[in-house]
Design an enzyme around this catalytic site. Sequence first.
Site, mmCIF file in Angstrom:
data_model
loop_
_atom_site.group_PDB
_atom_site.id
_atom_site.type_symbol
_atom_site.label_atom_id
_atom_site.label_comp_id
_atom_site.label_asym_id
_atom_site.label_seq_id
_atom_site.Cartn_x
_atom_site.Cartn_y
_atom_site.Cartn_z
ATOM 1 N N LYS A 1 6.229 0.982 7.335
ATOM 2 C CA LYS A 1 5.864 2.210 6.629
ATOM 3 C C LYS A 1 7.113 3.054 6.443
ATOM 4 C CE LYS A 1 2.052 4.478 7.502
ATOM 5 N NZ LYS A 1 1.366 4.585 6.196
ATOM 6 N N PHE B 1 1.292 9.606 3.466
ATOM 7 C CA PHE B 1 2.421 9.696 4.382
ATOM 8 C C PHE B 1 3.548 8.743 4.038
ATOM 9 C CE2 PHE B 1 -1.297 10.850 7.141
ATOM 10 C CZ PHE B 1 -1.041 12.210 7.094
ATOM 11 N N GLU C 1 4.979 4.814 1.857
ATOM 12 C CA GLU C 1 4.689 3.497 1.293
ATOM 13 C C GLU C 1 4.739 2.449 2.395
ATOM 14 O OE1 GLU C 1 8.134 4.240 -0.688
ATOM 15 O OE2 GLU C 1 7.286 4.852 -2.602
ATOM 16 N N VAL C 2 3.949 1.372 2.222
ATOM 17 C CA VAL C 2 3.877 0.311 3.223
ATOM 18 C C VAL C 2 4.324 -0.999 2.589
ATOM 19 C CG1 VAL C 2 2.413 -0.892 4.886
ATOM 20 C CG2 VAL C 2 1.959 1.503 4.328
ATOM 21 N N GLY D 1 0.208 5.778 0.577
ATOM 22 C CA GLY D 1 -0.726 6.863 0.830
ATOM 23 C C GLY D 1 -0.014 8.176 0.970
ATOM 24 N N ASP E 1 -7.092 12.288 9.568
ATOM 25 C CA ASP E 1 -7.264 11.637 8.264
ATOM 26 C C ASP E 1 -7.981 10.297 8.452
ATOM 27 O OD1 ASP E 1 -7.121 11.377 5.533
ATOM 28 O OD2 ASP E 1 -5.086 10.594 5.508
ATOM 29 N N GLY F 1 0.818 -1.202 0.000
ATOM 30 C CA GLY F 1 0.000 0.000 0.000
ATOM 31 C C GLY F 1 0.850 1.249 0.000
#
Length: 1143
Positions: A866, A849, A851-852, A847, A966, A845
């Site tokens: 993360k 903030f 990458e995961v 977003g 968020d 994933g």
Amino acid sequence: MTTSPIRVRIRTRIQISFIFLLTHLSQSSSSDQSSLKTDSLSLLSFKTMIQDDPNNILSNWSPRKSPCQFSGVTCLGGRVTEINLSGSGLSGIVSFNAFTSLDSLSVLKLSENFFVLNSTSLLLLPLTLTHLELSSSGLIGTLPENFFSKYSNLISITLSYNNFTGKLPNDLFLSSKKLQTLDLSYNNITGPISGLTIPLSSCVSMTYLDFSGNSISGYISDSLINCTNLKSLNLSYNNFDGQIPKSFGELKLLQSLDLSHNRLTGWIPPEIGDTCRSLQNLRLSYNNFTGVIPESLSSCSWLQSLDLSNNNISGPFPNTILRSFGSLQILLLSNNLISGDFPTSISACKSLRIADFSSNRFSGVIPPDLCPGAASLEELRLPDNLVTGEIPPAISQCSELRTIDLSLNYLNGTIPPEIGNLQKLEQFIAWYNNIAGEIPPEIGKLQNLKDLILNNNQLTGEIPPEFFNCSNIEWVSFTSNRLTGEVPKDFGILSRLAVLQLGNNNFTGEIPPELGKCTTLVWLDLNTNHLTGEIPPRLGRQPGSKALSGLLSGNTMAFVRNVGNSCKGVGGLVEFSGIRPERLLQIPSLKSCDFTRMYSGPILSLFTRYQTIEYLDLSYNQLRGKIPDEIGEMIALQVLELSHNQLSGEIPFTIGQLKNLGVFDASDNRLQGQIPESFSNLSFLVQIDLSNNELTGPIPQRGQLSTLPATQYANNPGLCGVPLPECKNGNNQLPAGTEEGKRAKHGTRAASWANSIVLGVLISAASVCILIVWAIAVRARRRDADDAKMLHSLQAVNSATTWKIEKEKEPLSINVATFQRQLRKLKFSQLIEATNGFSAASMIGHGGFGEVFKATLKDGSSVAIKKLIRLSCQGDREFMAEMETLGKIKHRNLVPLLGYCKIGEERLLVYEFMQYGSLEEVLHGPRTGEKRRILGWEERKKIAKGAAKGLCFLHHNCIPHIIHRDMKSSNVLLDQDMEARVSDFGMARLISALDTHLSVSTLAGTPGYVPPEYYQSFRCTAKGDVYSIGVVMLEILSGKRPTDKEEFGDTNLVGWSKMKAREGKHMEVIDEDLLKEGSSESLNEKEGFEGGVIVKEMLRYLEIALRCVDDFPSKRPNMLQVVASLRELRGSENNSHSHSNSL
């Protein structure tokens, strides 16, 4: 001479009386001293409860002093009668048992402190109180049932801005004969007041009653008219419905009536105007009133403020009303359906300061005699109406005018030169009319002018040089006119200029380099002109400026972003105050464009210390030459639009350094060379268009570029790589000779080993030393080689991200700081191995903030890593402090932070891995294309409850409290038991603390989840989080995404759900998959489908969600109330965890 017996007796009596008097005075003095000592002990007992006294208010509260000398204490007759510590900033867990023995206390004022104070403590106060002021003092709990009957001597009670919950006590008006002021505003009080008994005898003294800012519901009680001496009644910001009682007309002394921000319906009763001859302020805004404005309001001749805005009032505005309003100062009628000619009688309002007629159906012309009749007028707002004719020159006689807004009308003619006489004018806004002619030079006389917004008119000629005398100008918009000539270089002398829009005109010549001198310029739009020459490098070297106080303050903006190629440019920025969003659809020039309203709010920039341009649109011109490298110095740039020019050369590598860049369009030029590898660092890039150029080489495969559509790279014959066809493999061969080198190295080592043995026989001591040194060197070389190989793998083709760790010594040996024992020895090198070099295959994933990645450790366990977005500043101390705080936060509905690591400029966070991924993927299907899992009602309810409990813990149990900022379905993760875990809490605060340059939109939430008030202020609040989780709850119930143009058109999930609820079509909000489940025997076996228990539960759930997404923050519940409401639903906890009833 002998004394007579009578005289002796008299003298004896006098002596006895004197002795008795001395004895009495001595006893009285002793009693007073004792009482004063008791008062002192009580006050000192209260002082011991205070944990923080920042202003040292209580520093002289000492046993050595009389309590009458204590700060904030007043005495009378040797006893403490008044305590006033309001605004002292005191904090602590306090109780009023310390004041119980103060039996002479009549006044207690403790407002604006930071206590933790239970409402039951109110019953410990002394009965002698007459005045009680405890606003903003930290009171929590319900109002005690017998409080008002117990303290019947109270004259004034102020308990506003606390956290009272529950219903109003039944004895509120039963024993309040002396009560004159009652203020319970801005709490969380619920329930109706219609059931309260308000006898005439108990309410006769009441003059001020304020219940505003609560969640009180039901209809407004008729019995309030028994408060016959009432002067001010404020019931605003509640959930009242029904109609205004006609009996309110009997409140003959009423001066202020505020019923705004409720759900009241019906007509405004004429009775209000018939008898309220003392009324000075009438606020009925933000309700659902219909009908016409009653002419009887003309009887309110003392009226100073009339606010009927945001209703559905129709019909013409009665001219007779304004003729009677000699004292009227504020008239607010915006957002109604009022029609007919613009009221000419407005000129009779000699005291009128603010007149707002926005978003109605007024027609006719602006009265020529408006001025000097309304000589005090400061604001005239007429946007979004049907007004015709010209701007009357006589408007210049309203010398106090500061704002004129005539946007979205049908005005014609020219701008009258007389407007230059309005020396106090700050805003002249008249966009989208048919105003023609030239810009009058007299505009230059307006020294206080801040906003000149005249886009979408028929203006011609050149910008007059006199205009640049307006040294305070901040926003200039001449977009979509017919202006000619060159762009004046004098724009560079305007030291406060923030927004300059000159697009879609006929400007010629070159872009003046002097624009680079505008230290506050953040928005530059020159698209669709006939500009030639090169892009001046000076633009990129714009000197940064510190924030200027009040810059663009008071502006309400909307950015209308174009989608597709139906209109030129990225979009347009308009002043949107007082205009309904749906009006955009009715504008012909905009209706032909495929657009979305992307943003509205007061300002698009934080104006950081190093501020540079954020929006640059030079598209659709005839610009030549190269894109200057200096563009890469615009560190705040978010939109760069250079398409449809004749630019050539290579794309500068420096553009890849613009970490905030979200839109880059350089299509339809003559650009050559390769796409710079630095573009892989553009983590916020959502749109890029490089089509129709002469680019060659591979598209960088790291970062965002390979995920974007192929059409955005089309018609570049030499361009290749995903998403285009693969590149021909001609230079990707592995280096030869590697194995031979290794064999040679091993041979050397073997020879060295043999020599060591021989030397050892001859000189044993020396050989041992050499052997040890040699072994250490070999191990070091091997380790260096392995480290180099592992670090190289991070920059390999299969790595999904970029790294900056070259300045770090021995990065692979860095330990991961962990909060769990089993991970104590975890190192960065193990994370690289566990993610296969952070490969794309391990990415699960990404977003706003970072990458995961999924990391599988050697023991078989999995964690999520993360990798935070790279920040522009080095905030190591802040980062570590924040991590230590977040690592201590543990709750079964939060994703726990297991550890963190800093390597070079990179920051990694280690989380517990969640087996079922995010709620977004489960609800809407995984991105991999796998079949999505269908969630039943019990699972959905369990997830909603879990997410609410997690957020509630952050709001109410963490010290300090954490606002998520968020909250969305992708931040609700699901573990192996399908238990909801809230993730990314604390991230927005961490990022904003470390990186002041980050775009506001990144930190204020995700579109579709952002509450409306965030568009007016960038202050994130707990009630903003409540709105966001309300959207998640609707998402769970409906199975729909929060934004979907095909599904919702110009609204979103929240607006669509509210509309369905208003129409009584609640069932349409529920997911079809749940309805299929609901039609089964398990749901309607006994009561029928729509009457079934579970369906009723779903509708109750919908009601809770809609309360969370109320437009007004004060009407939303807090998270404790949300959790309590969800807990009342038919429980499924018996089938899951037995402890799920607690936080």
